[in-house]
Write a protein that holds these residues in place. Structure first.
Motif, PDB file in Angstrom:
ATOM      1  N   SER A 316      -7.051 -10.628  37.337  1.00 49.94           N
ATOM      2  CA  SER A 316      -6.774  -9.225  37.032  1.00 49.94           C
ATOM      3  C   SER A 316      -7.019  -8.924  35.562  1.00 49.94           C
ATOM      4  CB  SER A 316      -5.327  -8.895  37.404  1.00 49.94           C
ATOM      5  OG  SER A 316      -4.964  -7.604  36.975  1.00 49.94           O
ATOM      6  N   THR A 319     -10.763  -9.014  34.708  1.00 47.89           N
ATOM      7  CA  THR A 319     -11.393  -7.813  35.262  1.00 47.89           C
ATOM      8  C   THR A 319     -11.184  -6.617  34.347  1.00 47.89           C
ATOM      9  OG1 THR A 319     -11.066  -8.605  37.526  1.00 47.89           O
ATOM     10  CG2 THR A 319     -11.447  -6.244  37.242  1.00 47.89           C
ATOM     11  N   SER A 322     -13.346  -6.990  31.159  1.00 45.25           N
ATOM     12  CA  SER A 322     -14.756  -6.695  31.437  1.00 45.25           C
ATOM     13  C   SER A 322     -14.993  -5.195  31.533  1.00 45.25           C
ATOM     14  CB  SER A 322     -15.185  -7.380  32.743  1.00 45.25           C
ATOM     15  OG  SER A 322     -14.964  -8.770  32.677  1.00 45.25           O
ATOM     16  N   LEU A 345     -13.687  -0.113  37.702  1.00 39.12           N
ATOM     17  CA  LEU A 345     -13.382  -1.539  37.572  1.00 39.12           C
ATOM     18  C   LEU A 345     -12.054  -1.744  36.847  1.00 39.12           C
ATOM     19  CD1 LEU A 345     -14.478  -4.413  38.080  1.00 39.12           C
ATOM     20  CD2 LEU A 345     -15.536  -4.306  35.810  1.00 39.12           C
ATOM     21  N   GLY A 349      -8.562  -3.801  38.111  1.00 37.69           N
ATOM     22  CA  GLY A 349      -7.797  -4.764  37.326  1.00 37.69           C
ATOM     23  C   GLY A 349      -6.360  -4.349  37.150  1.00 37.69           C
TER      24      GLY A 349
END
Length: 433
Positions: A316, A319, A322, A345, A349
């Motif tokens: 998590s 993510t 990123s 995205l 997360g």
């Protein structure tokens, strides 16, 4: 007996068969919807109109959130000590009243110190009394085998605030005024939170029930063994404070959740600075919130099913990191499609943050004294985390953009993932894998 009467009787019988913990999930959903919504999700839309009217810098506007962090820490430390004994209801009723009054009086402010006291202190106390600590500690006590799913379902209320409150508040400000928007939020808070507070109860054992709604037959089959171990291996606040694990979790989850504190506050001004209108900017909060909300039940199912919360927490966190890197890059090349992908995205997360954090704390320290333990962690976590919002605003005031600050937040998430994977189990704790 009339048909209507028979239906009412049948409904009563059916409701009595429903484990009361499920009603607590509903109450927690709406409490978190308002608590986090008015404290975080609506702050961004108010930033530009209020700052421009009063000629405040963004650091000055953000100051109450930093002060609020320390207030939340102190409130949580005090409440946590009594939450295990008294339960959540009295705290939530007081919080609903305090929060509603604070929101209303925010519509009357004319000076910076009004803003700082009402938002940074009064609103924060009210929000803390109905927020994550109070409701999640309660759910931890009512659920063990299905703890991940219970907390995840309740935490959907937080993301739902981004879906509803952010665009609604932006529209209200732009159509009417920011003062009317605060008044509307005050009314909504009172109407929503009071019924939620009245639902809440301390522990299932107080009412002759078992966690997860397990029956006596389940007990004879050994299906309540996990709940018994979870209770018996609980650590007190004093024991937790003596363990290295406690402080490792504080650092890890501070770095883990700092993304939320920064992006909920700065997304709208970040987008408008990049050249997008306020409606599009507010929709990015919704773009985060929808996948965060929809992903929470999936994260909850994975937590309970895989029994690997630390590995999932690292995933998590990475993510989210990123996503932040993608968002900064997309804003610099003016690619709205890529920006939307980055915010989607980020929402995925975020979906795991709250259930993973609460499950890991409970897995290490048990449920018996979890209110006191979590309350003790708040001063450390929030005082550290409160630096981020004002530091981000200060970075903007100095550099004229948010890029470097957001990248640093992403790196903090990666460091968090590494720490979570390497934390050691306390001596009495149970390994949460």
């Amino acid at each position: 007996m009339h048909c209507y009467d028979r239906c009412i009787v049948q409904l009563g019988v059916t409701l009595q068969k429903i484990y009361f913990g499920y009603w607590l999930i509903i109450g927690a959903f709406f409490a978190e919807f308002m608590s986090v919504g008015v404290q975080n999700y609506v702050v961004g839309p108010f930033m530009i109109p209020m700052s421009e009217e009063f000629n405040w810098t963004r650091a000055e506007y953000t100051l109450p959130r930093t002060i609020g962090g320390f207030v939340t820490a102190l409130t949580g430390f005090i409440v946590g000590a009594y939450l295990d004994q008294w339960g959540p209801r009295r705290f939530m009723l007081a919080g609903a009243l305090i929060l509603s009054l604070a929101l209303y009086f925010l519509s009357e402010i004319n000076q910076l110190w009004h803003w700082v006291i009402l938002n940074g202190v009064v609103l924060t106390v009210g929000s803390a009394l109905i927020g994550n600590l109070v409701v999640n500690v309660t759910l931890i006590k009512w659920f063990v085998d299905f703890r991940g799913r219970a907390i995840a379902l309740a935490a959907m209320g937080i993301s739902f605030a981004g879906v509803i409150l952010t665009p609604l508040t932006t529209w209200t400000i732009d159509t009417y005024s920011w003062r009317f928007a605060w008044q509307l939020l005050a009314l909504g808070t009172f109407i929503v939170v009071i019924p939620a507070a009245l639902l809440m109860r301390r522990t299932p054992e107080d009412y002759g029930l078992r966690p997860d709604g397990r029956s006596n037959q389940d007990y004879r089959k050994g299906l309540t063994k996990k709940a018994t171990i979870d209770f018996n291996r609980s650590l007190t606040r004093r024991q937790a404070l003596k363990s290295r694990t406690f402080y490792s979790l504080v650092i890890a989850f501070t770095l883990f959740t700092v993304t939320i504190h920064v992006m909920l506050l700065q997304t709208v001004p970040f987008m408008t600075d990049a050249g997008y209108d306020r409606t599009t900017a507010a929709l990015m909060i919704t773009t985060i919130s929808v996948p965060a909300m929809l992903a929470k039940p999936v994260w909850g199912w994975l937590i309970d099913g895989l029994q690997k919360p630390r590995l999932l927490a690292a995933a998590s966190s990475v993510t989210s990191a990123s996503a932040l890197f993608i968002i900064v890059y997309a804003a610099n090349i003016n690619q709205l499609d890529l920006l939307i992908a980055g915010f989607l995205l980020l929402g995925l997360g975020w979906g795991g943050m709250i259930p993973l954090q609460e499950v890991i704390w409970a897995s290490f320290f048990g449920r018996r004294h979890i209110g006191a333990v979590r309350g003790a962690a708040l001063p450390f976590m929030i005082c550290l985390g409160s630096i981020a919002p004002i530091a981000t605003s200060y970075y903007y005031d100095m550099c004229g953009n948010y890029d470097g600050a957001i990248i640093i937040v992403g790196l903090a998430n990666i460091i968090s993932a590494i720490i979570i994977l390497w934390i050691k189990t306390p001596e009495k704790g149970r390994n949460p894998s």
